[in-house]
Design a protein around this motif. Structure first.
Motif, PDB file in Angstrom:
ATOM      1  N   LEU A 206     -10.367   0.983   3.530  1.00 48.58           N
ATOM      2  CA  LEU A 206     -11.169   2.055   2.930  1.00 48.58           C
ATOM      3  C   LEU A 206     -10.307   2.934   2.030  1.00 48.58           C
ATOM      4  CD1 LEU A 206     -13.753   3.743   2.687  1.00 48.58           C
ATOM      5  CD2 LEU A 206     -13.056   4.956   4.771  1.00 48.58           C
ATOM      6  N   GLY A 207      -9.149   3.360   2.539  1.00 47.79           N
ATOM      7  CA  GLY A 207      -8.269   4.205   1.740  1.00 47.79           C
ATOM      8  C   GLY A 207      -7.801   3.506   0.481  1.00 47.79           C
ATOM      9  N   LEU A 208      -7.454   2.224   0.595  1.00 49.18           N
ATOM     10  CA  LEU A 208      -6.993   1.475  -0.575  1.00 49.18           C
ATOM     11  C   LEU A 208      -8.118   1.285  -1.584  1.00 49.18           C
ATOM     12  CD1 LEU A 208      -4.682  -0.013  -1.940  1.00 49.18           C
ATOM     13  CD2 LEU A 208      -5.289  -2.051  -0.624  1.00 49.18           C
ATOM     14  N   ALA A 209      -9.341   1.060  -1.106  1.00 41.68           N
ATOM     15  CA  ALA A 209     -10.480   0.916  -2.022  1.00 41.68           C
ATOM     16  C   ALA A 209     -10.735   2.213  -2.787  1.00 41.68           C
ATOM     17  CB  ALA A 209     -11.724   0.495  -1.241  1.00 41.68           C
ATOM     18  N   VAL A 210     -10.712   3.348  -2.074  1.00 46.27           N
ATOM     19  CA  VAL A 210     -10.901   4.643  -2.740  1.00 46.27           C
ATOM     20  C   VAL A 210      -9.792   4.882  -3.756  1.00 46.27           C
ATOM     21  CG1 VAL A 210     -10.906   7.150  -2.378  1.00 46.27           C
ATOM     22  CG2 VAL A 210     -12.178   5.663  -0.820  1.00 46.27           C
ATOM     23  N   PHE A 211      -8.548   4.599  -3.357  1.00 45.09           N
ATOM     24  CA  PHE A 211      -7.409   4.783  -4.250  1.00 45.09           C
ATOM     25  C   PHE A 211      -7.544   3.922  -5.502  1.00 45.09           C
ATOM     26  CE2 PHE A 211      -3.167   3.642  -5.718  1.00 45.09           C
ATOM     27  CZ  PHE A 211      -2.533   4.863  -5.779  1.00 45.09           C
ATOM     28  N   THR A 212      -7.939   2.668  -5.327  1.00 43.01           N
ATOM     29  CA  THR A 212      -8.049   1.743  -6.457  1.00 43.01           C
ATOM     30  C   THR A 212      -9.179   2.149  -7.395  1.00 43.01           C
ATOM     31  OG1 THR A 212      -7.201  -0.040  -5.051  1.00 43.01           O
ATOM     32  CG2 THR A 212      -8.304  -0.686  -7.091  1.00 43.01           C
ATOM     33  N   LEU A 213     -10.337   2.498  -6.842  1.00 39.62           N
ATOM     34  CA  LEU A 213     -11.453   2.934  -7.682  1.00 39.62           C
ATOM     35  C   LEU A 213     -11.121   4.221  -8.428  1.00 39.62           C
ATOM     36  CD1 LEU A 213     -14.458   2.175  -5.309  1.00 39.62           C
ATOM     37  CD2 LEU A 213     -13.861   0.969  -7.430  1.00 39.62           C
TER      38      LEU A 213
ATOM     39  N   ILE B  18      -1.768  17.719  -3.263  1.00 39.18           N
ATOM     40  CA  ILE B  18      -2.468  18.572  -2.307  1.00 39.18           C
ATOM     41  C   ILE B  18      -3.449  17.763  -1.467  1.00 39.18           C
ATOM     42  CG2 ILE B  18      -4.112  20.469  -2.104  1.00 39.18           C
ATOM     43  CD1 ILE B  18      -2.703  21.754  -4.502  1.00 39.18           C
ATOM     44  N   ALA B  19      -4.235  16.879  -2.108  1.00 36.65           N
ATOM     45  CA  ALA B  19      -5.168  16.043  -1.350  1.00 36.65           C
ATOM     46  C   ALA B  19      -4.412  15.099  -0.415  1.00 36.65           C
ATOM     47  CB  ALA B  19      -6.050  15.251  -2.308  1.00 36.65           C
TER      48      ALA B  19
ATOM     49  N   GLN C 171      -7.636   9.942  -5.748  1.00 40.08           N
ATOM     50  CA  GLN C 171      -6.498   9.091  -5.418  1.00 40.08           C
ATOM     51  C   GLN C 171      -5.728   9.646  -4.219  1.00 40.08           C
ATOM     52  OE1 GLN C 171      -4.285   8.799  -9.241  1.00 40.08           O
ATOM     53  NE2 GLN C 171      -4.252   6.607  -8.838  1.00 40.08           N
ATOM     54  N   GLY C 172      -5.489  10.962  -4.219  1.00 41.43           N
ATOM     55  CA  GLY C 172      -4.778  11.584  -3.117  1.00 41.43           C
ATOM     56  C   GLY C 172      -5.524  11.445  -1.805  1.00 41.43           C
ATOM     57  N   LEU C 173      -6.844  11.571  -1.840  1.00 38.08           N
ATOM     58  CA  LEU C 173      -7.656  11.385  -0.637  1.00 38.08           C
ATOM     59  C   LEU C 173      -7.532   9.956  -0.122  1.00 38.08           C
ATOM     60  CD1 LEU C 173      -9.759  12.308   1.419  1.00 38.08           C
ATOM     61  CD2 LEU C 173     -11.530  11.780  -0.279  1.00 38.08           C
ATOM     62  N   GLY C 174      -7.654   8.986  -1.018  1.00 36.97           N
ATOM     63  CA  GLY C 174      -7.494   7.588  -0.612  1.00 36.97           C
ATOM     64  C   GLY C 174      -6.117   7.320  -0.036  1.00 36.97           C
ATOM     65  N   ALA C 175      -5.100   7.901  -0.663  1.00 34.33           N
ATOM     66  CA  ALA C 175      -3.736   7.723  -0.172  1.00 34.33           C
ATOM     67  C   ALA C 175      -3.565   8.303   1.219  1.00 34.33           C
ATOM     68  CB  ALA C 175      -2.751   8.367  -1.144  1.00 34.33           C
ATOM     69  N   ALA C 176      -4.197   9.453   1.491  1.00 42.57           N
ATOM     70  CA  ALA C 176      -4.079  10.095   2.800  1.00 42.57           C
ATOM     71  C   ALA C 176      -4.754   9.278   3.891  1.00 42.57           C
ATOM     72  CB  ALA C 176      -4.678  11.492   2.749  1.00 42.57           C
TER      73      ALA C 176
ATOM     74  N   GLY D 186       0.820  -1.212   0.000  1.00 39.38           N
ATOM     75  CA  GLY D 186       0.000   0.000   0.000  1.00 39.38           C
ATOM     76  C   GLY D 186       0.849   1.256   0.000  1.00 39.38           C
ATOM     77  N   THR D 187       1.900   1.257   0.811  1.00 38.40           N
ATOM     78  CA  THR D 187       2.820   2.399   0.849  1.00 38.40           C
ATOM     79  C   THR D 187       3.476   2.615  -0.505  1.00 38.40           C
ATOM     80  OG1 THR D 187       3.292   2.107   3.199  1.00 38.40           O
ATOM     81  CG2 THR D 187       4.943   3.273   1.903  1.00 38.40           C
ATOM     82  N   PHE D 188       3.917   1.523  -1.136  1.00 32.34           N
ATOM     83  CA  PHE D 188       4.573   1.620  -2.443  1.00 32.34           C
ATOM     84  C   PHE D 188       3.648   2.266  -3.466  1.00 32.34           C
ATOM     85  CE2 PHE D 188       5.782  -0.007  -6.616  1.00 32.34           C
ATOM     86  CZ  PHE D 188       7.141   0.232  -6.635  1.00 32.34           C
ATOM     87  N   LEU D 189       2.386   1.852  -3.477  1.00 27.24           N
ATOM     88  CA  LEU D 189       1.447   2.390  -4.467  1.00 27.24           C
ATOM     89  C   LEU D 189       1.257   3.891  -4.304  1.00 27.24           C
ATOM     90  CD1 LEU D 189      -1.423  -0.271  -4.635  1.00 27.24           C
ATOM     91  CD2 LEU D 189       0.246   0.275  -6.418  1.00 27.24           C
ATOM     92  N   VAL D 190       1.030   4.349  -3.058  1.00 27.17           N
ATOM     93  CA  VAL D 190       0.708   5.762  -2.884  1.00 27.17           C
ATOM     94  C   VAL D 190       1.923   6.655  -3.111  1.00 27.17           C
ATOM     95  CG1 VAL D 190      -1.192   5.215  -1.326  1.00 27.17           C
ATOM     96  CG2 VAL D 190       1.048   5.745  -0.359  1.00 27.17           C
ATOM     97  N   VAL D 191       3.123   6.161  -2.773  1.00 27.33           N
ATOM     98  CA  VAL D 191       4.326   6.960  -3.028  1.00 27.33           C
ATOM     99  C   VAL D 191       4.677   6.938  -4.512  1.00 27.33           C
ATOM    100  CG1 VAL D 191       6.778   7.196  -2.515  1.00 27.33           C
ATOM    101  CG2 VAL D 191       5.197   6.596  -0.694  1.00 27.33           C
ATOM    102  N   LEU D 192       4.511   5.790  -5.147  1.00 27.53           N
ATOM    103  CA  LEU D 192       4.777   5.673  -6.581  1.00 27.53           C
ATOM    104  C   LEU D 192       3.947   6.670  -7.379  1.00 27.53           C
ATOM    105  CD1 LEU D 192       6.173   3.759  -8.820  1.00 27.53           C
ATOM    106  CD2 LEU D 192       3.938   2.651  -8.921  1.00 27.53           C
ATOM    107  N   ASP D 193       2.692   6.857  -6.977  1.00 31.59           N
ATOM    108  CA  ASP D 193       1.793   7.701  -7.760  1.00 31.59           C
ATOM    109  C   ASP D 193       2.093   9.183  -7.638  1.00 31.59           C
ATOM    110  OD1 ASP D 193      -1.319   6.778  -8.950  1.00 31.59           O
ATOM    111  OD2 ASP D 193       0.248   5.337  -8.510  1.00 31.59           O
ATOM    112  N   VAL D 194       3.015   9.560  -6.741  1.00 29.94           N
ATOM    113  CA  VAL D 194       3.454  10.953  -6.710  1.00 29.94           C
ATOM    114  C   VAL D 194       4.229  11.287  -7.972  1.00 29.94           C
ATOM    115  CG1 VAL D 194       4.889  12.624  -5.483  1.00 29.94           C
ATOM    116  CG2 VAL D 194       3.500  11.006  -4.190  1.00 29.94           C
TER     117      VAL D 194
END
Length: 489
Positions: free
Chosen positions: A98-105, A74-75, A126-131, A36-44
């Motif tokens: 929940l965050g991962l589901a929002v990010f994936t959708l 920003i999100a 995506q940023g909201l889900g990542a946060a 999960g960490t890898f995905l949200v940092v990668l997407d930066v």
């Protein structure tokens, strides 16, 4: 952090004794959290090389294209502390899923976007889900294994994966854009996200320490809007500069909102962020150090990529591949850190890592317009990133060592916010420095001079960070270093 021994420093927050319930498959839990960490940092950074293709396909303007990156950042920055507190109140597993589901959708929506506004809305989601997801990952990691060397190794793995995600963005984005289509830069998150959701739902145990407490809505609104406004002001500097009204208004507004947040929290019965967490010297000093270090190191990937492409003439995919050994340096440093902490102590290791990184920055500042890969990219890159890997693990461990169980998610969110906001501010400042060094010219010589000045400035920032850590990080043994089997010296 749940189950982490109480710090002995007189400034530490009192930590009630707790007997954590360990999961049956701890390394599966750690793998899910790190993925999960890898995905949200990668997407930066993964979308950067795909921006020209997005613009051509969706007919986006140059300004709109900038917001493909900024909407996410920003999100992500604005909602991080709220996500951390939500993990404490409602459960870290629930918030992670929940965050991962929002990010994936949102990744599905972005990959299928037919209009520019649809892509921008998906990136903000995506940023909201990542946060929401990101703060829970560190608490999940630390609660998956008992305190001691195993926990320190787990934090080292989390640090390496996070840093590696940022480093791999250029290569992954280049591969997907060149071999498939820009849409796969976002759609690749879907199968990975679904797999992690399944593993997380099956094996991550639920835990929450703030049952019965209410969410501090005034504090949540103030800190979220304050961080988002400040982040918005930072990203405006790239086009408007530091003294333009559209930069200064959100920057100052963000600072005022954050000041109001501190005032509200000091009087709230159930604050979103109990200010007592900053009484811990380890928490306060390590978070400031993460902010300062992040302000230099986050920008290094950006300038190294620009140097490889704009000066040395590498194609996007080749530039991403050229920086992969640097990514290996991050992983090497992060895996060495738990082995070195018992002998050196967290404080000395963090200072040494900062000095090694500063040396790499100084070497990189000697870059030449006709530079060779071995001496102008590979060597300094490995040195810089190995130092980053060495310092992230002890700082992350110390930054979470003073947290009471009910504040574990919040403090983890604070760690991520410190790194993210430090990186955003540093990139804006160093971009201004690089532009000044290039003096408005776009020749290879002028660009190289600008990038070199940015790296020299970054080296100075890292030396200042090393001095700050030497003077401020706690000397006595803390929970973080005793967990590693050593002591801070």
């Amino acid at each position: 952090m749940t189950g982490m021994a109480q710090p002995r420093t007189e400034n530490a927050v009192s930590v009630p004794a707790a007997a954590p319930q360990l999961p049956a498959r701890p390394w599966a839990v750690i793998l899910a959290a790190c993925a999960g960490t890898f995905l949200v940092v990668l997407d930066v950074s993964v979308v950067n090389v795909a921006l020209p293709s997005m613009r051509a396909d969706l007919g986006m303007s140059a300004l709109a294209l900038q917001w493909v990156v900024n909407a996410y950042s920003i999100a992500f920055s604005g909602f991080m502390l709220l996500g951390g507190r939500a993990a404490d109140l409602f459960g870290r597993k629930r918030m992670f899923l929940l965050g991962l589901a929002v990010f994936t959708l949102a990744s599905v929506a972005g990959g299928l976007a037919q209009e520019g506004w649809q892509l921008l809305a998906a990136r903000a989601a995506q940023g909201l889900g990542a946060a929401v997801l990101s703060p829970a990952t560190l608490t999940i990691v630390t609660s998956a294994v008992p305190e001691g060397p195993a926990r320190t190794r787990a934090i080292g793995t989390w640090s390496a994966v996070g840093a590696g995600g940022g480093a791999a963005g250029g290569l992954v984005g280049g591969l997907l854009t060149d071999l498939l289509d820009w849409r796969w830069v976002l759609l690749i998150n879907v199968p990975v996200g679904v797999a992690v959701l399944i593993v997380g739902a099956l094996w991550i145990p639920e835990a929450r320490s703030g049952a019965g407490r209410r969410l501090d809505l005034p504090g949540a609104v103030l800190v979220t809007t304050g961080l988002a406004a400040f982040a918005y002001g930072v990203v405006q500097t790239e086009q408007a500069g530091w003294v333009a009204a559209r930069t200064l208004v959100p920057l100052l507004g963000g600072v005022l909102l954050l000041a109001a947040f501190v005032a509200v929290e000091s009087r709230a019965r159930e604050p979103l962020m109990p200010l007592k967490v900053f009484r811990s010297r380890a928490v306060a000093s390590a978070n400031v150090a993460l902010f300062v270090v992040g302000s230099a190191t986050f920008a290094s990937w950006f300038f190294m990529t620009l140097y490889a492409q704009n000066v040395l003439g590498y194609a996007p995919l080749a530039a991403g591949a050229a920086l992969m050994p640097s990514s290996a340096g991050v992983i090497l440093g992060a895996k060495l850190a738990p082995r070195l902490m018992p002998a050196l102590g967290a404080r000395r290791l963090a200072v040494g890592g900062a000095l090694l990184t500063a040396t790499g920055f100084a070497w990189q500042s000697l870059m030449d317009p006709d530079g060779a890969y071995l001496t102008d990219v590979l060597g300094p890159g490995i040195l810089m990133m190995t130092g980053v890997g060495l310092l992230l693990t002890p700082l992350a461990a110390m930054a979470t060592s003073g947290a009471a169980p009910g504040d574990a998610g919040l403090v983890s969110g604070l760690v991520n916010t410190s790194r993210t906001m430090g990186g955003a501010v540093g990139l804006a400042v160093l971009s201004t420095v690089a532009a000044a060094g290039a003096a408005g010219a776009a020749t290879p010589e002028a660009l190289t001079a600008g990038y070199a000045l940015a790296f020299r400035t970054g080296a100075g920032v890292l030396l200042a960070a090393a001095l700050l850590m030497l003077l401020w990080l706690p000397r006595p043994a803390t929970a973080a270093t005793r967990a590693a089997g050593g002591a801070v010296r």
